[in-house]
Design a protein around this motif. Structure first.
Motif, mmCIF file in Angstrom:
data_model
loop_
_atom_site.group_PDB
_atom_site.id
_atom_site.type_symbol
_atom_site.label_atom_id
_atom_site.label_comp_id
_atom_site.label_asym_id
_atom_site.label_seq_id
_atom_site.Cartn_x
_atom_site.Cartn_y
_atom_site.Cartn_z
ATOM 1 N N MET A 73 0.844 -1.166 0.000
ATOM 2 C CA MET A 73 0.000 0.000 0.000
ATOM 3 C C MET A 73 0.897 1.240 0.000
ATOM 4 N N ASP A 74 0.580 2.177 -0.862
ATOM 5 C CA ASP A 74 1.415 3.377 -0.967
ATOM 6 C C ASP A 74 1.039 4.406 0.104
ATOM 7 N N VAL A 75 1.819 5.474 0.168
ATOM 8 C CA VAL A 75 1.668 6.493 1.206
ATOM 9 C C VAL A 75 0.312 7.184 1.121
ATOM 10 N N SER A 76 -0.127 7.507 -0.088
ATOM 11 C CA SER A 76 -1.412 8.209 -0.220
ATOM 12 C C SER A 76 -2.577 7.336 0.252
ATOM 13 N N SER A 77 -2.489 6.028 0.031
ATOM 14 C CA SER A 77 -3.536 5.114 0.522
ATOM 15 C C SER A 77 -3.530 5.069 2.046
ATOM 16 N N GLN A 78 -2.346 5.042 2.636
ATOM 17 C CA GLN A 78 -2.254 5.021 4.097
ATOM 18 C C GLN A 78 -2.823 6.295 4.706
ATOM 19 N N ILE A 79 -2.518 7.435 4.075
ATOM 20 C CA ILE A 79 -3.042 8.712 4.562
ATOM 21 C C ILE A 79 -4.559 8.737 4.403
ATOM 22 N N GLY A 80 -5.041 8.255 3.274
ATOM 23 C CA GLY A 80 -6.488 8.192 3.041
ATOM 24 C C GLY A 80 -7.192 7.333 4.080
ATOM 25 N N LEU A 81 -6.621 6.162 4.384
ATOM 26 C CA LEU A 81 -7.207 5.293 5.406
ATOM 27 C C LEU A 81 -7.212 5.964 6.774
ATOM 28 N N MET A 82 -6.115 6.670 7.089
ATOM 29 C CA MET A 82 -6.032 7.350 8.377
ATOM 30 C C MET A 82 -7.105 8.439 8.488
ATOM 31 N N VAL A 83 -7.293 9.213 7.430
ATOM 32 C CA VAL A 83 -8.289 10.290 7.448
ATOM 33 C C VAL A 83 -9.699 9.710 7.564
ATOM 34 N N ILE A 84 -9.999 8.681 6.772
ATOM 35 C CA ILE A 84 -11.328 8.050 6.815
ATOM 36 C C ILE A 84 -11.601 7.478 8.201
ATOM 37 N N ASN A 85 -10.648 6.728 8.744
ATOM 38 C CA ASN A 85 -10.851 6.108 10.061
ATOM 39 C C ASN A 85 -10.967 7.138 11.176
ATOM 40 N N THR A 86 -10.240 8.238 11.074
ATOM 41 C CA THR A 86 -10.316 9.266 12.113
ATOM 42 C C THR A 86 -11.679 9.958 12.098
ATOM 43 N N ILE A 87 -12.101 10.409 10.931
ATOM 44 C CA ILE A 87 -13.381 11.126 10.837
ATOM 45 C C ILE A 87 -14.547 10.196 11.154
ATOM 46 N N ALA A 88 -14.563 9.017 10.539
ATOM 47 C CA ALA A 88 -15.654 8.070 10.778
ATOM 48 C C ALA A 88 -15.627 7.584 12.232
ATOM 49 N N GLY A 89 -14.447 7.366 12.782
ATOM 50 C CA GLY A 89 -14.339 6.908 14.165
ATOM 51 C C GLY A 89 -14.888 7.918 15.155
ATOM 52 N N LEU A 90 -14.590 9.194 14.945
ATOM 53 C CA LEU A 90 -15.117 10.230 15.832
ATOM 54 C C LEU A 90 -16.639 10.306 15.750
ATOM 55 N N TYR A 91 -17.172 10.252 14.522
ATOM 56 C CA TYR A 91 -18.622 10.331 14.381
ATOM 57 C C TYR A 91 -19.291 9.072 14.928
ATOM 58 N N LEU A 92 -18.676 7.914 14.707
ATOM 59 C CA LEU A 92 -19.224 6.679 15.268
ATOM 60 C C LEU A 92 -19.259 6.733 16.794
ATOM 61 N N PHE A 93 -18.215 7.262 17.388
ATOM 62 C CA PHE A 93 -18.167 7.412 18.837
ATOM 63 C C PHE A 93 -19.331 8.277 19.320
ATOM 64 N N ILE A 94 -19.592 9.374 18.626
ATOM 65 C CA ILE A 94 -20.683 10.272 19.012
ATOM 66 C C ILE A 94 -22.039 9.585 18.840
ATOM 67 N N VAL A 95 -22.214 8.828 17.762
ATOM 68 C CA VAL A 95 -23.490 8.135 17.518
ATOM 69 C C VAL A 95 -23.726 7.048 18.573
ATOM 70 N N VAL A 96 -22.697 6.273 18.888
ATOM 71 C CA VAL A 96 -22.824 5.238 19.920
ATOM 72 C C VAL A 96 -23.094 5.895 21.270
ATOM 73 N N LEU A 97 -22.447 6.999 21.539
ATOM 74 C CA LEU A 97 -22.697 7.732 22.774
ATOM 75 C C LEU A 97 -24.148 8.204 22.840
ATOM 76 N N ARG A 98 -24.690 8.632 21.714
ATOM 77 C CA ARG A 98 -26.097 9.066 21.672
ATOM 78 C C ARG A 98 -27.021 7.912 22.039
ATOM 79 N N PHE A 99 -26.730 6.722 21.502
ATOM 80 C CA PHE A 99 -27.536 5.547 21.844
ATOM 81 C C PHE A 99 -27.448 5.256 23.338
ATOM 82 N N LEU A 100 -26.238 5.268 23.878
ATOM 83 C CA LEU A 100 -26.037 4.947 25.286
ATOM 84 C C LEU A 100 -26.649 5.998 26.209
ATOM 85 N N LEU A 101 -26.613 7.270 25.796
ATOM 86 C CA LEU A 101 -27.227 8.325 26.606
ATOM 87 C C LEU A 101 -28.714 8.061 26.780
#
Length: 193
Positions: free
Chosen positions: A1-29
């Protein structure tokens, strides 16, 4: 996997991970009947309302649980996995993406409870009477899981061993989940796994 793919995966996982955390928190609240006037609760509600309010018209709540939040978490997980596979240059059937999304969402709940209990244990040592809004909210989310364990545990003279039992149960669930994940051949970049 090249550098741009790694950066892309990092950006996707960071943004989606933060939003997923907020959505799961909403369910738990909502599941824990937490204080919605808490400033963190207000942030979570405002961050999820634009997507959850229309989704609730399609997926109603049932049994006191906000099922639209779970559906949103699985959909966000599916989008994150699909984008990650696209960036990494892999092709995968949609059925596997759905299964991985469900497993990742379960893993996210387990991680949230693991870290939440750990934070509660540490904060009870450092600041036992703290009125921090984040700790109060965390206590409200964690307590419904800890209360049944405390009822079963014998009185230890003020020593609370229920977090150890909770960690043991979470780790057992993680082992079972990891077994399912291995059988499905999930890639290593799924959020929550």
């Amino acid at each position: 996997m090249d550098v741009s793919s790694q950066i892309g995966l990092m950006v996707i996982n960071t943004i989606a991970g933060l939003y997923l955390f907020i959505v799961v928190l909403r369910f738990l609240l909502q599941a824990a009947r937490a204080n919605f006037y808490n400033p963190i609760s207000q942030f979570v509600v405002k961050a999820t309302a634009p997507v959850l309010n229309p989704l609730r018209k399609i997926v109603p709540g049932f049994g006191g649980f906000d099922w639209a939040s779970i559906v949103l978490a699985v959909v966000v997980q599916m989008l994150a996995i699909g984008l990650s596979l696209l960036v990494a240059g892999y092709g995968t059937p949609v059925e596997k993406i759905i299964i991985w999304s469900l497993l990742g969402t379960v893993g996210l709940f387990l991680k949230l409870y693991f870290w939440g209990i750990l934070i509660m244990v540490i904060s009870s040592w450092i600041a036992p009477q703290s009125s921090n809004p984040a700790l109060e909210l965390l206590h409200q989310i964690i307590e419904p899981v800890m209360k049944p364990i405390r009822k079963v545990m014998p009185d230890m003279g003020g020593l609370d061993l229920s977090p150890i039992i909770a960690f043991l149960l979470i780790n057992i669930c993680n082992v079972i989940l990891a077994n399912f994940v291995m059988k499905t051949g999930a890639p290593g970049f799924i959020i929550g796994l």
